[in-house]
Design an enzyme around this catalytic site. Structure first.
Site, short mmCIF file in Angstrom:
data_model
loop_
_atom_site.label_atom_id
_atom_site.label_comp_id
_atom_site.label_asym_id
_atom_site.label_seq_id
_atom_site.Cartn_x
_atom_site.Cartn_y
_atom_site.Cartn_z
N ASP A 282 -3.03 5.85 -0.28
CA ASP A 282 -2.74 6.80 -1.39
C ASP A 282 -2.54 5.79 -2.87
O ASP A 282 -2.01 6.51 -3.66
CB ASP A 282 -1.58 7.43 -1.30
CG ASP A 282 -1.33 8.77 -1.75
OD1 ASP A 282 -2.68 9.32 -2.37
OD2 ASP A 282 -0.40 9.62 -1.89
N GLY A 283 -2.70 4.86 -2.96
CA GLY A 283 -2.44 4.06 -4.10
C GLY A 283 -1.75 2.82 -3.70
O GLY A 283 -1.62 2.23 -2.69
N PRO B 294 0.96 -1.21 -0.05
CA PRO B 294 -0.08 -0.15 0.18
C PRO B 294 1.12 1.31 0.00
O PRO B 294 2.14 1.30 0.51
CB PRO B 294 -0.61 -0.15 1.38
CG PRO B 294 -0.64 -1.38 1.86
CD PRO B 294 0.53 -2.02 1.23
N LYS B 295 0.40 2.40 -0.69
CA LYS B 295 1.00 3.47 -0.46
C LYS B 295 0.28 4.36 0.53
O LYS B 295 -0.67 4.90 0.27
CB LYS B 295 0.93 4.25 -1.98
CG LYS B 295 1.77 5.67 -2.04
CD LYS B 295 1.63 6.27 -3.33
CE LYS B 295 2.58 7.50 -3.53
NZ LYS B 295 2.32 8.55 -2.31
N TRP B 296 1.30 4.66 1.75
CA TRP B 296 0.73 5.05 2.76
C TRP B 296 0.79 6.59 2.45
O TRP B 296 1.68 7.28 2.11
CB TRP B 296 1.55 4.77 4.03
CG TRP B 296 1.32 3.18 4.29
CD1 TRP B 296 2.15 2.35 3.83
CD2 TRP B 296 0.24 2.58 4.90
NE1 TRP B 296 1.65 1.08 4.03
CE2 TRP B 296 0.72 1.23 5.14
CE3 TRP B 296 -0.81 3.11 5.69
CZ2 TRP B 296 -0.22 0.32 5.59
CZ3 TRP B 296 -1.60 2.18 6.22
CH2 TRP B 296 -1.09 0.84 6.14
#
Length: 354
Positions: free
Chosen positions: A175-176, A28-30
Site C-alpha cells: 500500500d506504499g 512496506p505499507k502492508w
C-alpha cells in the site's frame, strides 16, 4: 493477562506526505487489518485499530502464536491474506463473519498471516518508551524462530531501496511505504510516523448520496459509479470529506437530480434478492457494519466528479476517494473503467526484501 502493556492499546499512526523523507527507517505499507497482538502464556488476544478484539475471527493466528512467538510479548503488525503472489483484501474482509462455523471453515480454507513491524513489550519489559531502533532490534531477535505464520516485515535505512519498494511492489498489494524516525518512541493513537501512498485520478458518475449524521439537510457521502463495457453502471466507492457548508449546499443542488429506485441501476433490494454476494457487501455480513444505515438517495447519473484514489481492490476503490473537482465538461458515458491506471505487476510480495 499480566503483561507490562495490557489491552486495549490504540496503534501508533502515520500521516500522509508526498515524498519519502530521508534519514529514517523504511518499511512496506502492508494492506490488511492493523492489529496489536498480546500473548501471555496460553492467553492470546488480537486487537484492532478501533480497539475491538479480533481474536475469534482468526483462530489460526491464535494457535500459531502459541508455537511461534515468545511466551510473553506485545507485537504491533498487520493481518494479511496472501493469495497467488499478492494480498487479497477482499478475501480478508470475508473473515469477519458472525457465524463460528464459517469462521472455522475460512480459517482452514484461507488462512491469514501476521506481518510484525513493532514491539511494545517482551517478557517483563515495556518497550514503548524506547527508540524504534532498539525496538526493531529486539523484534528481530524475538521473531528469529518464528514459523510460517508470523513474519518480520522487511526494513531498510537505504532511501533508494525504499523508493524501489514504492514503485515495484504495488501490484502485489503493498500500500506504499512507511517511514519511522529511528529515535521514535511508541506513541499510541498519535500520527508520528509518515506514509507515502500512490495517488491517481478518475472521473466518476455521482449516482446517489447518503445523508449526514447531523440531519436531513446535509450530504454525508456521494456514491460513485463507473460504466462497464456492457453499459451498466458499477458502484466503485464514495467520497465524503466536505466542510459542513458544502454538505448543505450539495444537498440543495442535488435535489433536482433525485430519482426513484424503480429504474435506478443500483436498486439493491431487487438485485440483492438475486445475488447473495451483493446482499453481503451492501447489506451487512460482518460485525463491523452491524447497525449501520446503508440506505441512500438515488440520483440520475448526470453529475460528474474527478476524484483522487490510491488503488483498486477488485472493482472498487480500496479506500475512500478524495474530491478533486467537478467535471461539467465530461459526458457521463465517458466515465468508464478503461480510464483507470493499473499498477505494475509484481511477481510476489515475498520479493519485497532488502
Amino acid at each position: 493477562m499480566d503483561l507490562p502493556v495490557l489491552p486495549p492499546v490504540s496503534p501508533m499512526l502515520s500521516k500522509s506526505v508526498n515524498q519519502i523523507p530521508p534519514g529514517m527507517s523504511y518499511e512496506p505499507k502492508w494492506d490488511g487489518f492493523r492489529s496489536i497482538l498480546f500473548r501471555d502464556g496460553a492467553e492470546v488476544e488480537l486487537g484492532s485499530r478501533k480497539e475491538r478484539p479480533m481474536t475469534r475471527y482468526f483462530p489460526e493466528l491464535v494457535a500459531a502464536a502459541l508455537t511461534e512467538l515468545p511466551d510473553r510479548c506485545v507485537i504491533d503488525g498487520e493481518i494479511v491474506l496472501p493469495a497467488d503472489n499478492h494480498l487479497d483484501f477482499e478475501a480478508l474482509q470475508l473473515r469477519l463473519h458472525p457465524a463460528a462455523s464459517r469462521v472455522a471453515m475460512l480459517a482452514e480454507q484461507t488462512p491469514a498471516a501476521f506481518i510484525a513491524f513493532d514491539l511494545l513489550a517482551l517478557g517483563d519489559d515495556d518497550y514503548t518508551g524506547r527508540p524504534f531502533s532498539e525496538r526493531r532490534a529486539a523484534l528481530e531477535t524475538a521473531l528469529a524462530d518464528a514459523g510460517p505464520t508470523f513474519h518480520l516485515t522487511p526494513a531498510t535505512t537505504d532511501l533508494p531501496t525504499a523508493q524501489r519498494w514504492f514503485h515495484e511492489f504495488e501490484g502485489a498489494g503493498l500500500d506504499g511505504v512507511i517511514a519511522k524516525p529511528l529515535d521514535l518512541t511508541y506513541q499510541p493513537d498519535k500520527r508520528v510516523m509518515f506514509k507515502v501512498k500512490h495517488q491517481r485520478t478518475a472521473d466518476c458518475v455521482v449516482a446517489g448520496y447518503r445523508l449526514h449524521k447531523s440531519g436531513a439537510d446535509a450530504v454525508g457521502s456521494l456514491l460513485l459509479g463507473l460504466y462497464d463495457d456492457d453499459g451498466s453502471l458499477a458502484s466503485v466507492g464514495v467520497i465524503g470529506a466536505f466542510p459542513m457548508a458544502t454538505r448543505r449546499a450539495l444537498f440543495t443542488e442535488l435535489q433536482t437530480l433525485v430519482a426513484d429506485f424503480d429504474h435506478h441501476p443500483w436498486n439493491w433490494a431487487a438485485q440483492a434478492a438475486a445475488d447473495p454476494e451483493l446482499a453481503r457487501r451492501y447489506g451487512g455480513g460482518s460485525r463491523w457494519n452491524a447497525g449501520k444505515d446503508l440506505s441512500f438517495v438515488p440520483l440520475r447519473p448526470e453529475r460528474l466528479v474527478e476524484v483522487r484514489y490510491d488503488h483498486m481492490e477488485g472493482r472498487r476503490f480500496r479506500h475512500t476517494a478524495q474530491f478533486n473537482r467537478w467535471r461539467p465538461d465530461r459526458d457521463a458515458r465517458s466515465c468508464t473503467f478503461a480510464q483507470l491506471d493499473s499498477p505494475p505487476h509484481s511477481s510476489s510480495v515475498t520479493s519485497c526484501r532488502v
